[in-house]
Design a protein around this motif. Structure first.
Motif, mmCIF file in Angstrom:
data_model
loop_
_atom_site.group_PDB
_atom_site.id
_atom_site.type_symbol
_atom_site.label_atom_id
_atom_site.label_comp_id
_atom_site.label_asym_id
_atom_site.label_seq_id
_atom_site.Cartn_x
_atom_site.Cartn_y
_atom_site.Cartn_z
ATOM 1 N N LYS A 186 0.848 -1.189 0.000
ATOM 2 C CA LYS A 186 0.000 0.000 0.000
ATOM 3 C C LYS A 186 0.889 1.246 0.000
ATOM 4 O O LYS A 186 1.506 1.585 1.007
ATOM 5 C CB LYS A 186 -0.931 0.001 1.218
ATOM 6 C CG LYS A 186 -2.094 0.982 1.106
ATOM 7 C CD LYS A 186 -3.100 0.758 2.219
ATOM 8 C CE LYS A 186 -3.947 -0.468 2.003
ATOM 9 N NZ LYS A 186 -4.858 -0.327 0.842
ATOM 10 N N LEU A 187 0.977 1.884 -1.146
ATOM 11 C CA LEU A 187 1.805 3.083 -1.303
ATOM 12 C C LEU A 187 1.010 4.300 -0.839
ATOM 13 O O LEU A 187 -0.086 4.569 -1.339
ATOM 14 C CB LEU A 187 2.219 3.241 -2.768
ATOM 15 C CG LEU A 187 3.019 4.498 -3.131
ATOM 16 C CD1 LEU A 187 4.333 4.552 -2.375
ATOM 17 C CD2 LEU A 187 3.269 4.548 -4.638
ATOM 18 N N MET A 188 1.595 5.039 0.103
ATOM 19 C CA MET A 188 0.909 6.206 0.671
ATOM 20 C C MET A 188 1.899 7.330 0.898
ATOM 21 O O MET A 188 3.085 7.089 1.127
ATOM 22 C CB MET A 188 0.266 5.836 2.021
ATOM 23 C CG MET A 188 -0.662 4.641 1.990
ATOM 24 S SD MET A 188 -1.174 4.113 3.654
ATOM 25 C CE MET A 188 -2.123 5.536 4.185
ATOM 26 N N LYS A 189 1.436 8.551 0.831
ATOM 27 C CA LYS A 189 2.258 9.673 1.278
ATOM 28 C C LYS A 189 2.365 9.608 2.795
ATOM 29 O O LYS A 189 1.490 9.057 3.459
ATOM 30 C CB LYS A 189 1.683 11.011 0.819
ATOM 31 C CG LYS A 189 0.195 11.202 1.052
ATOM 32 C CD LYS A 189 -0.288 12.472 0.368
ATOM 33 C CE LYS A 189 -1.822 12.550 0.365
ATOM 34 N NZ LYS A 189 -2.443 11.684 -0.638
ATOM 35 N N THR A 190 3.456 10.141 3.316
ATOM 36 C CA THR A 190 3.681 10.005 4.751
ATOM 37 C C THR A 190 3.845 11.366 5.417
ATOM 38 O O THR A 190 4.400 12.300 4.833
ATOM 39 C CB THR A 190 4.928 9.149 5.042
ATOM 40 O OG1 THR A 190 5.169 9.119 6.449
ATOM 41 C CG2 THR A 190 6.157 9.704 4.359
ATOM 42 N N GLU A 191 3.330 11.447 6.644
ATOM 43 C CA GLU A 191 3.487 12.659 7.454
ATOM 44 C C GLU A 191 4.115 12.295 8.799
ATOM 45 O O GLU A 191 3.825 12.903 9.818
ATOM 46 C CB GLU A 191 2.141 13.337 7.660
ATOM 47 C CG GLU A 191 1.513 13.868 6.383
ATOM 48 C CD GLU A 191 0.214 14.624 6.627
ATOM 49 O OE1 GLU A 191 0.269 15.839 6.874
ATOM 50 O OE2 GLU A 191 -0.851 13.976 6.578
ATOM 51 N N ASN A 192 5.010 11.309 8.775
ATOM 52 C CA ASN A 192 5.651 10.880 10.017
ATOM 53 C C ASN A 192 6.686 11.869 10.531
ATOM 54 O O ASN A 192 7.002 11.875 11.718
ATOM 55 C CB ASN A 192 6.311 9.514 9.811
ATOM 56 C CG ASN A 192 5.298 8.394 9.653
ATOM 57 O OD1 ASN A 192 4.244 8.433 10.278
ATOM 58 N ND2 ASN A 192 5.598 7.426 8.816
ATOM 59 N N LYS A 193 7.245 12.688 9.621
ATOM 60 C CA LYS A 193 8.328 13.583 10.034
ATOM 61 C C LYS A 193 7.984 15.064 9.860
ATOM 62 O O LYS A 193 8.524 15.916 10.565
ATOM 63 C CB LYS A 193 9.596 13.252 9.240
ATOM 64 C CG LYS A 193 10.066 11.812 9.439
ATOM 65 C CD LYS A 193 11.365 11.519 8.755
ATOM 66 C CE LYS A 193 12.517 12.119 9.516
ATOM 67 N NZ LYS A 193 13.825 11.628 9.030
ATOM 68 N N ARG A 194 7.100 15.377 8.912
ATOM 69 C CA ARG A 194 6.635 16.745 8.698
ATOM 70 C C ARG A 194 5.176 16.695 8.253
ATOM 71 O O ARG A 194 4.716 15.707 7.686
ATOM 72 C CB ARG A 194 7.482 17.454 7.635
ATOM 73 C CG ARG A 194 8.920 17.724 8.069
ATOM 74 C CD ARG A 194 9.750 18.287 6.920
ATOM 75 N NE ARG A 194 9.307 19.589 6.485
ATOM 76 C CZ ARG A 194 9.757 20.744 6.987
ATOM 77 N NH1 ARG A 194 10.672 20.739 7.952
ATOM 78 N NH2 ARG A 194 9.319 21.905 6.533
ATOM 79 N N LYS A 195 4.446 17.775 8.495
ATOM 80 C CA LYS A 195 3.029 17.836 8.143
ATOM 81 C C LYS A 195 2.866 18.404 6.742
ATOM 82 O O LYS A 195 3.441 19.432 6.403
ATOM 83 C CB LYS A 195 2.283 18.714 9.153
ATOM 84 C CG LYS A 195 0.785 18.788 8.896
ATOM 85 C CD LYS A 195 0.111 19.685 9.929
ATOM 86 C CE LYS A 195 -1.394 19.773 9.661
ATOM 87 N NZ LYS A 195 -2.061 20.677 10.648
ATOM 88 N N LEU A 196 2.066 17.715 5.902
ATOM 89 C CA LEU A 196 1.831 18.169 4.538
ATOM 90 C C LEU A 196 0.928 19.395 4.516
ATOM 91 O O LEU A 196 0.007 19.540 5.328
ATOM 92 C CB LEU A 196 1.193 17.051 3.714
ATOM 93 C CG LEU A 196 2.138 15.935 3.254
ATOM 94 C CD1 LEU A 196 1.340 14.706 2.822
ATOM 95 C CD2 LEU A 196 3.036 16.411 2.120
ATOM 96 N N ILE A 197 1.189 20.290 3.547
ATOM 97 C CA ILE A 197 0.377 21.484 3.324
ATOM 98 C C ILE A 197 -0.270 21.361 1.951
ATOM 99 O O ILE A 197 0.403 21.050 0.964
ATOM 100 C CB ILE A 197 1.241 22.758 3.383
ATOM 101 C CG1 ILE A 197 1.908 22.890 4.759
ATOM 102 C CG2 ILE A 197 0.413 24.002 3.074
ATOM 103 C CD1 ILE A 197 2.947 23.992 4.830
#
Length: 432
Positions: free
Chosen positions: A405-416
């Motif tokens: 399951k390919l996903m964007k990640t926000e483990n280290k920074r928050k997406l804008i």
């Protein structure tokens, strides 16, 4: 045969005695370059305390999409820092209070500290182990937090951080890797880039520092009869980590045997951690260059342990083939980055370059499908790949198709996201 002969002729070592590159690299260093009684041995509480400062390289995604993006790669970044800098040596002292009053050219220290960003930074660069989204990651935060900080990071970050030193461990400092790095790098340069010896030298250079950070554990995996297994459970010096009940065939056990004394297993996690700290300092230059609003000629989109994706050009003084300098690897016409170790782009010569951690066939992903995940409403992309599964009870290995399951990640920074729900940037997490 050529590798065996080269290692023997240059260092009088039989390559067959060393099963891994790191063990060979360590043997080479000890055979010719190690000064007796120079390296401090870290174990027990000292090892565990300093280990918290060993956070590795910094990998960050700042902007998830770009065009005309240049990828610069460092030439043996860690070995260059090993050559250029002094490392912790000699006796280990405990200190409390302001250690910065000591001569920084003669001492090396690692300190427990309270840290606060002077303002909210676009790209904070002091990283810690921090829990985000349910898992612990190495994260560079804004705000106030505690960390174990190396002296080189302390002096490098005073413009952007307020740092209060509490206590820690103090060492003398010396150049201990210069001759080793010079000799192996010179040997590497004497062979063409596609020659096997060039690769061997590269691996020898990059494998040494990690050997100093090996955990002191006597781990053993073994098949045992039921009788031997129950004897093991009664041995107070053995710690069973895990076991598999094989029925009539007994048990497969993973355990730590503290009865074994490995006198050759001498480590100094302070040195291993210091190498990565110097590496982070070297890479922080990318994060300190002004952003696009202040400097239209430069913007950083992504940084890895020893590489950076940028729009614009690096200063000329940073570019070259010398140890520690940066070279242009390729230019993306267009690139998408969904998180650390998670990117895909098309180069100016129409080649696909892709990295998807945990997925083997990244280049085969459809680029438009990958790019579609920039949309906030597109949560994931289901991919299929082969995975190997071991069955110890049946003594076999099977290969099965599995969904990734390919996903964007926000483990280290928050997406804008913009008004259309497309990811256009990120911001650092803040800890108050």
């Amino acid at each position: 045969m050529e590798k065996r002969k080269l290692v023997y002729n240059k260092w009088s070592l039989n390559i067959e005695n060393y099963p891994t590159i790191s063990s060979l690299s360590y043997a080479i260093y000890r055979s010719k370059y190690l000064i007796e009684n120079m390296i401090p041995i870290t174990s027990g509480k000292v090892f565990n305390w300093i280990k918290d400062s060993y956070t590795g390289g910094s990998t960050e995604m700042y902007i998830p999409y770009g065009k005309d993006v240049k990828v610069y790669d460092g030439t043996s970044l860690y070995p260059s820092q090993m050559k250029l800098n002094k490392f912790p040596v000699g006796p280990i002292y405990i200190f409390e209070g302001d250690v910065t009053i000591l001569d920084k050219d003669k001492h090396y220290w690692i300190a427990g500290a309270e840290v606060k960003t002077k303002r909210d930074l676009d790209r904070p660069y002091l990283q810690i182990h921090h829990k985000t989204n349910g898992s612990v990651r190495t994260v560079a935060l804004n705000g106030t937090f505690e960390m174990k900080i190396h002296c080189c990071e302390y002096y490098n970050s005073l413009d952007d951080y307020e740092i209060s030193i509490k206590n820690g461990y103090l060492f003398h400092s010396e150049y201990i890797f210069k001759d080793f790095v010079d000799d192996v790098f010179k040997l590497r340069q004497s062979y063409a880039k596609d020659h096997p010896i060039n690769l061997v030298c590269k691996l020898i250079l990059n494998s040494l520092y990690g050997r100093f950070g090996m955990r002191l554990i006597n781990n053993i995996q073994k098949f045992l009869s039921k009788q031997d297994f129950f004897k093991l459970t009664e041995d107070s010096n053995c710690e069973i980590e895990d076991f598999l009940d094989l029925g009539e065939n007994g048990f497969f056990v993973n355990y730590i045997d503290n009865n074994i004394k490995n006198n050759d297993h001498k480590v100094c996690v302070a040195i291993a951690s210091a190498v990565t700290a110097y590496g982070r300092v070297a890479m922080s230059i990318f994060k300190k260059i002004p952003d696009l609003k202040k400097n239209p000629g430069f913007i950083i989109l992504y940084s890895d342990t020893d590489s950076a994706f940028i729009i614009g050009n690096l200063p000329e003084e940073l570019i070259g083939n010398e140890l520690g300098k940066f070279k242009l690897e390729y230019t993306f016409k267009e690139v998408v980055m969904l998180g650390p170790k998670l990117y895909m782009g098309i180069t100016t010569d129409d080649k696909i370059v892709a990295k998807v951690k945990g997925f083997k066939n990244a280049k085969e992903i459809n680029y438009d499908d990958f790019k579609s995940l920039l949309n906030e409403n597109n949560v994931s992309l289901d991919l299929e790949h082969d995975k190997w599964f071991r069955n110890l009870q049946d003594s076999n290995i099977t290969i099965k198709k599995q969904i990734y399951k390919l996903m964007k990640t926000e483990n280290k920074r928050k997406l804008i996201y913009d008004d259309n729900g497309i990811a256009i940037g990120t911001e650092a997490f803040k800890k108050d």
